[in-house]
Write a protein that holds these residues in place. Structure first.
Motif, PDB file in Angstrom:
ATOM      1  N   PHE A  49      64.934  45.151 -43.659  1.00  0.00           N
ATOM      2  CA  PHE A  49      64.404  46.438 -44.111  1.00  0.00           C
ATOM      3  C   PHE A  49      63.967  47.278 -42.923  1.00  0.00           C
ATOM      4  CE2 PHE A  49      60.515  43.836 -44.109  1.00  0.00           C
ATOM      5  CZ  PHE A  49      59.555  44.709 -43.604  1.00  0.00           C
ATOM      6  N   SER A  50      63.715  48.570 -43.178  1.00  0.00           N
ATOM      7  CA  SER A  50      63.276  49.525 -42.151  1.00  0.00           C
ATOM      8  C   SER A  50      61.826  49.920 -42.413  1.00  0.00           C
ATOM      9  CB  SER A  50      64.115  50.805 -42.206  1.00  0.00           C
ATOM     10  OG  SER A  50      65.466  50.522 -41.966  1.00  0.00           O
ATOM     11  N   SER A  51      61.063  50.016 -41.344  1.00  0.00           N
ATOM     12  CA  SER A  51      59.656  50.404 -41.477  1.00  0.00           C
ATOM     13  C   SER A  51      59.486  51.824 -42.029  1.00  0.00           C
ATOM     14  CB  SER A  51      58.999  50.278 -40.095  1.00  0.00           C
ATOM     15  OG  SER A  51      57.914  51.134 -39.948  1.00  0.00           O
ATOM     16  N   HIS A  52      60.351  52.747 -41.588  1.00  0.00           N
ATOM     17  CA  HIS A  52      60.095  54.164 -41.913  1.00  0.00           C
ATOM     18  C   HIS A  52      60.239  54.470 -43.394  1.00  0.00           C
ATOM     19  CE1 HIS A  52      64.332  55.644 -42.416  1.00  0.00           C
ATOM     20  NE2 HIS A  52      64.589  54.555 -41.727  1.00  0.00           N
ATOM     21  N   LYS A  53      60.917  53.588 -44.132  1.00  0.00           N
ATOM     22  CA  LYS A  53      60.999  53.808 -45.590  1.00  0.00           C
ATOM     23  C   LYS A  53      59.815  53.144 -46.288  1.00  0.00           C
ATOM     24  CE  LYS A  53      66.050  53.798 -45.421  1.00  0.00           C
ATOM     25  NZ  LYS A  53      66.477  55.184 -45.590  1.00  0.00           N
ATOM     26  N   LEU A  54      59.104  52.305 -45.539  1.00  0.00           N
ATOM     27  CA  LEU A  54      57.955  51.574 -46.081  1.00  0.00           C
ATOM     28  C   LEU A  54      56.654  52.213 -45.602  1.00  0.00           C
ATOM     29  CD1 LEU A  54      57.113  49.007 -47.717  1.00  0.00           C
ATOM     30  CD2 LEU A  54      57.213  47.733 -45.578  1.00  0.00           C
ATOM     31  N   SER A 110      69.866  49.923 -54.831  1.00  0.00           N
ATOM     32  CA  SER A 110      70.809  50.943 -54.350  1.00  0.00           C
ATOM     33  C   SER A 110      70.087  52.231 -53.955  1.00  0.00           C
ATOM     34  CB  SER A 110      71.829  51.255 -55.448  1.00  0.00           C
ATOM     35  OG  SER A 110      72.387  52.539 -55.233  1.00  0.00           O
ATOM     36  N   ASN A 111      70.454  52.771 -52.787  1.00  0.00           N
ATOM     37  CA  ASN A 111      69.798  54.002 -52.322  1.00  0.00           C
ATOM     38  C   ASN A 111      70.232  55.224 -53.124  1.00  0.00           C
ATOM     39  OD1 ASN A 111      72.375  53.731 -51.018  1.00  0.00           O
ATOM     40  ND2 ASN A 111      71.823  55.391 -49.635  1.00  0.00           N
ATOM     41  N   VAL A 112      71.417  55.167 -53.716  1.00  0.00           N
ATOM     42  CA  VAL A 112      71.927  56.318 -54.467  1.00  0.00           C
ATOM     43  C   VAL A 112      71.494  56.240 -55.927  1.00  0.00           C
ATOM     44  CG1 VAL A 112      74.004  57.514 -55.250  1.00  0.00           C
ATOM     45  CG2 VAL A 112      73.958  56.432 -52.985  1.00  0.00           C
ATOM     46  N   LEU A 154      70.344  40.109 -48.035  1.00  0.00           N
ATOM     47  CA  LEU A 154      69.905  41.201 -48.911  1.00  0.00           C
ATOM     48  C   LEU A 154      69.464  42.375 -48.063  1.00  0.00           C
ATOM     49  CD1 LEU A 154      67.824  39.419 -51.701  1.00  0.00           C
ATOM     50  CD2 LEU A 154      70.202  40.186 -51.778  1.00  0.00           C
ATOM     51  N   ASP A 155      70.000  43.559 -48.399  1.00  0.00           N
ATOM     52  CA  ASP A 155      69.562  44.801 -47.770  1.00  0.00           C
ATOM     53  C   ASP A 155      68.386  45.317 -48.607  1.00  0.00           C
ATOM     54  OD1 ASP A 155      69.114  47.403 -47.076  1.00  0.00           O
ATOM     55  OD2 ASP A 155      71.217  47.996 -47.039  1.00  0.00           O
ATOM     56  N   GLY A 156      67.189  45.131 -48.063  1.00  0.00           N
ATOM     57  CA  GLY A 156      65.986  45.477 -48.829  1.00  0.00           C
ATOM     58  C   GLY A 156      65.422  46.853 -48.501  1.00  0.00           C
ATOM     59  N   ALA A 157      66.222  47.690 -47.801  1.00  0.00           N
ATOM     60  CA  ALA A 157      65.706  48.990 -47.328  1.00  0.00           C
ATOM     61  C   ALA A 157      65.070  49.809 -48.452  1.00  0.00           C
ATOM     62  CB  ALA A 157      66.824  49.789 -46.658  1.00  0.00           C
ATOM     63  N   GLN A 158      65.692  49.795 -49.635  1.00  0.00           N
ATOM     64  CA  GLN A 158      65.177  50.632 -50.738  1.00  0.00           C
ATOM     65  C   GLN A 158      64.326  49.837 -51.719  1.00  0.00           C
ATOM     66  OE1 GLN A 158      65.449  53.895 -50.897  1.00  0.00           O
ATOM     67  NE2 GLN A 158      66.901  54.164 -49.221  1.00  0.00           N
ATOM     68  N   ALA A 159      64.215  48.540 -51.487  1.00  0.00           N
ATOM     69  CA  ALA A 159      63.417  47.722 -52.404  1.00  0.00           C
ATOM     70  C   ALA A 159      61.952  47.688 -51.975  1.00  0.00           C
ATOM     71  CB  ALA A 159      63.975  46.299 -52.456  1.00  0.00           C
ATOM     72  N   GLU A 215      77.146  49.786 -51.684  1.00  0.00           N
ATOM     73  CA  GLU A 215      76.386  49.594 -50.436  1.00  0.00           C
ATOM     74  C   GLU A 215      76.264  50.883 -49.629  1.00  0.00           C
ATOM     75  OE1 GLU A 215      74.780  46.720 -49.956  1.00  0.00           O
ATOM     76  OE2 GLU A 215      75.733  46.247 -51.872  1.00  0.00           O
ATOM     77  N   HIS A 216      75.183  50.972 -48.895  1.00  0.00           N
ATOM     78  CA  HIS A 216      75.011  51.949 -47.811  1.00  0.00           C
ATOM     79  C   HIS A 216      76.008  51.565 -46.717  1.00  0.00           C
ATOM     80  CE1 HIS A 216      72.981  53.840 -44.359  1.00  0.00           C
ATOM     81  NE2 HIS A 216      72.270  54.550 -45.217  1.00  0.00           N
ATOM     82  N   HIS A 217      76.482  52.543 -45.966  1.00  0.00           N
ATOM     83  CA  HIS A 217      77.444  52.249 -44.890  1.00  0.00           C
ATOM     84  C   HIS A 217      76.917  51.176 -43.931  1.00  0.00           C
ATOM     85  CE1 HIS A 217      79.139  56.580 -45.513  1.00  0.00           C
ATOM     86  NE2 HIS A 217      79.499  55.751 -46.467  1.00  0.00           N
ATOM     87  N   GLY A 257      65.756  48.686 -37.052  1.00  0.00           N
ATOM     88  CA  GLY A 257      65.766  49.077 -38.460  1.00  0.00           C
ATOM     89  C   GLY A 257      66.772  48.220 -39.226  1.00  0.00           C
ATOM     90  N   THR A 258      67.021  48.622 -40.451  1.00  0.00           N
ATOM     91  CA  THR A 258      67.959  47.893 -41.301  1.00  0.00           C
ATOM     92  C   THR A 258      69.342  47.816 -40.648  1.00  0.00           C
ATOM     93  OG1 THR A 258      66.780  48.776 -43.205  1.00  0.00           O
ATOM     94  CG2 THR A 258      68.960  47.860 -43.623  1.00  0.00           C
ATOM     95  N   THR A 259      69.791  48.956 -40.124  1.00  0.00           N
ATOM     96  CA  THR A 259      71.139  49.021 -39.549  1.00  0.00           C
ATOM     97  C   THR A 259      71.296  48.006 -38.424  1.00  0.00           C
ATOM     98  OG1 THR A 259      71.205  51.364 -40.068  1.00  0.00           O
ATOM     99  CG2 THR A 259      72.798  50.577 -38.444  1.00  0.00           C
ATOM    100  N   GLU A 260      70.334  47.994 -37.506  1.00  0.00           N
ATOM    101  CA  GLU A 260      70.469  47.051 -36.395  1.00  0.00           C
ATOM    102  C   GLU A 260      70.367  45.604 -36.887  1.00  0.00           C
ATOM    103  OE1 GLU A 260      69.162  46.885 -31.834  1.00  0.00           O
ATOM    104  OE2 GLU A 260      67.505  46.503 -33.187  1.00  0.00           O
TER     105      GLU A 260
END
Ligand SMILES: Cc1ncc(COP(=O)(O)O)c(C=O)c1O
Length: 417
Positions: free
Chosen positions: A233-238, A185-187, A210-215, A133-135, A105-108
Motif C-alpha cells: 500500500f501507499s502512505s499518501h492514500k492512507l 478496485s480504485n475505479v 494483494l494490492d491494498g492501495a485502496q483498501a 487492476e491499476h496499471h 509506494g505501492t508501485t515500487e
C-alpha cells in the motif's frame, strides 16, 4: 428527509465529522471562490494535523541519518524510524517487523516483488491478475513476463464490477505461479473476495499478492488472517505523506528473493571478491530511507487508530448510500461499478458529457473529483468508455458535501442539455 437520510445523519452526528474536519486544515479553504469539497481521496487523501506535526517535530528535534549509531540525534531518528515500522506491523498484524519493508509506494512495492520473483518464473508459467487492476499491478508483471517467458493472464470482471469467480476458477491451473489482485478496485470501489481466492491459490502452491492501495484507507487488513504472501500500500492514500509505502512479505519468501536495488544499508559486507546482503528487512532498503515520511505514516496510522473505526465505516457507507440515492436526480447519469461489497467510491458517466468536462465544471464550483482512465485502461476498454468521472469519499466528507456534488452535477447536466 426519508428514513435512510435520517439514519445517515444520525450516524454522521455520532461520528462527529465536524470535529474530525478540524483536524484537516486543508479542507477549510475556498477554491474558485467556493468552499472546497474534496472528493478525490482515491487519488490522494488529505493529511491530519497529527501527521504534519509529527513530521515537523521530527525535523525540528531529531533528524539525522538512521542506523549509524554514532550520536544522540542518530539514535533518536533511528528509534522514531523503527518505531514507525512497528506501527505498520501492528496495523497489518504482520508477524514481525522483518516482514515490513519501506518502499516509495505501492508501485515500487509491486515492482520489487515482480523482480524478486523473476528467478522463480519460466516460459509457460502464468501470472494471474485481473481486468480491474491499476496499471501498477499489470505493467510490472508484463515486464517480468517479457524477461522470463511467463504470461500475464487477466481474470474477467462482471458487468457489475465484481471479479468473475467462474473466470478465476477456470484460469487457476497448474501453470499458475502468481496471483496478484487488488483488494479494492480504485475505479469501481469493489471489495474483492480475496480471502477465498487466496485459499484456492494456496491450495495449488500459488504465490499471492494483494494490492491494498485502496483498501487501507477504509478498513484495516489482517495479513495473517488473509494469509497472502505479499500486501502492498501507499502512505499518501492512507492520510500519510507522499514518497513512502509499504511492502509486507512473508519472511521465508523475502529471504529467497534477490535484493531489488544495490547500495548502502542493504549489504552485510562489500568486497570486490564477494558482497553479501543485510538481513531482512534491510536487504530491500538500499540507500537513505524516507525517514520523516515513515514517522508521518506512523502518525497517520495512530490518528486512525484513535478514531472509532466501526463508526467511521458506517459514516463512509452512509455517504455512498446517499450518493446512490441521488443518482436518479441527474438525468442520464449512470454508475460504473455496482458490486455488493464496496468502499465509498463512485465512478460514473453522464450521457452526452465527456468526463473531463464534468471535472472542469465541478472544479469551478469548488468540487474536486478525478476524471480519466484512472490508470486502468483495460477496465475502461471492458466498459467501452474512454474514462469515467470518479468521486471517492473519505471519512471526513459530509452528507452535505454529497448533496453539493449532486446539485453541481444537476447544474452541469442542465448546462449541456
Ligand atoms: C489500486 C491501486 N494500486 C496502485 C496504485 C499506485 O499507487 P502509487 O502511485 O501510490 O504507487 C494506485 C493509485 O492510485 C491504486 O489505486
Amino acid at each position: 428527509m426519508n428514513d435512510l437520510s435520517v439514519a445517515n445523519t444520525t450516524i454522521q452526528k455520532a461520528f462527529d465529522v465536524e470535529a474530525i474536519r478540524r483536524d484537516f486544515p486543508i479542507l477549510s479553504q475556498q477554491v474558485n471562490g467556493k468552499p472546497l469539497v474534496y472528493l478525490d481521496n482515491g487519488a490522494s487523501a488529505q493529511k491530519p494535523l497529527a501527521v504534519l506535526d509529527a513530521m515537523d517535530r521530527y525535523y525540528r528535534e531529531m533528524h539525522s541519518n538512521v542506523h549509524r549509531g554514532a550520536h544522540t540525534l542518530g539514535d533518536r531518528a533511528t528509534t522514531a524510524f523503527e518505531g514507525a515500522r512497528e506501527t505498520v506491523r501492528s496495523f497489518l498484524n504482520a508477524g514481525s517487523t522483518q516482514e515490513v519493508i519501506w518502499t516509495k509506494g505501492t508501485t515500487e512495492a509491486i515492482n520489487l516483488v515482480a523482480n524478486g520473483l523473476a528467478p522463480k518464473l519460466k516460459a509457460g508459467d502464468e501470472i494471474l491478475v485481473s481486468h480491474m487492476e491499476h496499471h501498477a499491478n499489470i505493467v510490472p508483471w508484463q515486464m517480468i513476463a517479457e524477461r522470463t517467458g511467463a504470461k500475464v493472464v487477466p481474470i474477467q470482471v462482471t458487468p457489475a464490477g465484481e471479479l468473475d469467480q467462474d473466470s478465476f476458477n477456470s484460469l487457476l491451473n497448474d501453470r499458475t505461479r502468481v496471483l496478484a489482485v487488488a483488494h479494492v478496485s480504485n475505479v469501481l470501489g469493489t471489495i474483492n473476495p480475496v480471502a477465498e481466492m487466496i485459499a484456492q491459490a494456496k491450495a495449488r502452491g500459488v504465490i499471492t499478492l494483494l494490492d491494498g492501495a485502496q483498501a487501507v484507507p477504509h478498513f484495516q487488513p489482517d495479513v495473517q488472517a488473509l494469509d497472502c504472501d505479499f500486501y502492498v500500500f501507499s502512505s499518501h492514500k492512507l492520510f500519510g505523506p507522499t514518497g513512502i509505502g509499504v511492502l509486507y512479505g512473508k519472511a521465508a519468501l523475502l529471504e529467497e528473493m534477490p535484493p531489488y536495488q544495490g547500495g548502502g544499508e542493504m549489504i552485510e559486507r562489500v568486497s570486490f571478491e564477494r558482497t553479501t546482503w543485510n538481513v531482512l528487512p534491510y536487504k530491500f532498503e538500499a540507500g537513505t530511507p524516507a525517514i520523516a515520511e515513515a514517522v508521518g505514516l506512523a502518525a497517520a496510522i495512530d490518528y486512525l487508530s484513535s478514531l472509532d473505526r466501526a463508526a467511521m465505516e458506517a459514516a463512509e457507507n452512509a455517504l455512498l448510500e446517499r450518493a446512490n440515492q441521488l443518482v436518479e436526480t441527474v438525468p442520464g447519469m449512470s454508475v460504473i461499478g455496482t458490486a455488493k461489497q464496496k468502499v465509498p467510491v463512485m465512478s460514473f458517466k453522464i450521457d452526452g458529457l465527456h468526463p473531463s468536462d464534468i471535472g472542469t465544471l465541478l472544479d469551478q464550483q469548488g468540487i474536486a473529483i478525478r476524471t480519466g482512465h484512472h490508470c486502468a485502461m483495460p477496465l475502461m476498454d471492458f466498459y467501452g468508455v474512454p474514462g469515467t468521472a470518479r468521486a471517492s469519499f473519505a471519512f471526513y466528507n459530509t452528507l452535505d458535501e454529497v448533496e453539493q456534488l449532486f446539485t453541481a452535477l444537476q447544474k452541469v447536466q442542465r448546462l449541456f442539455a
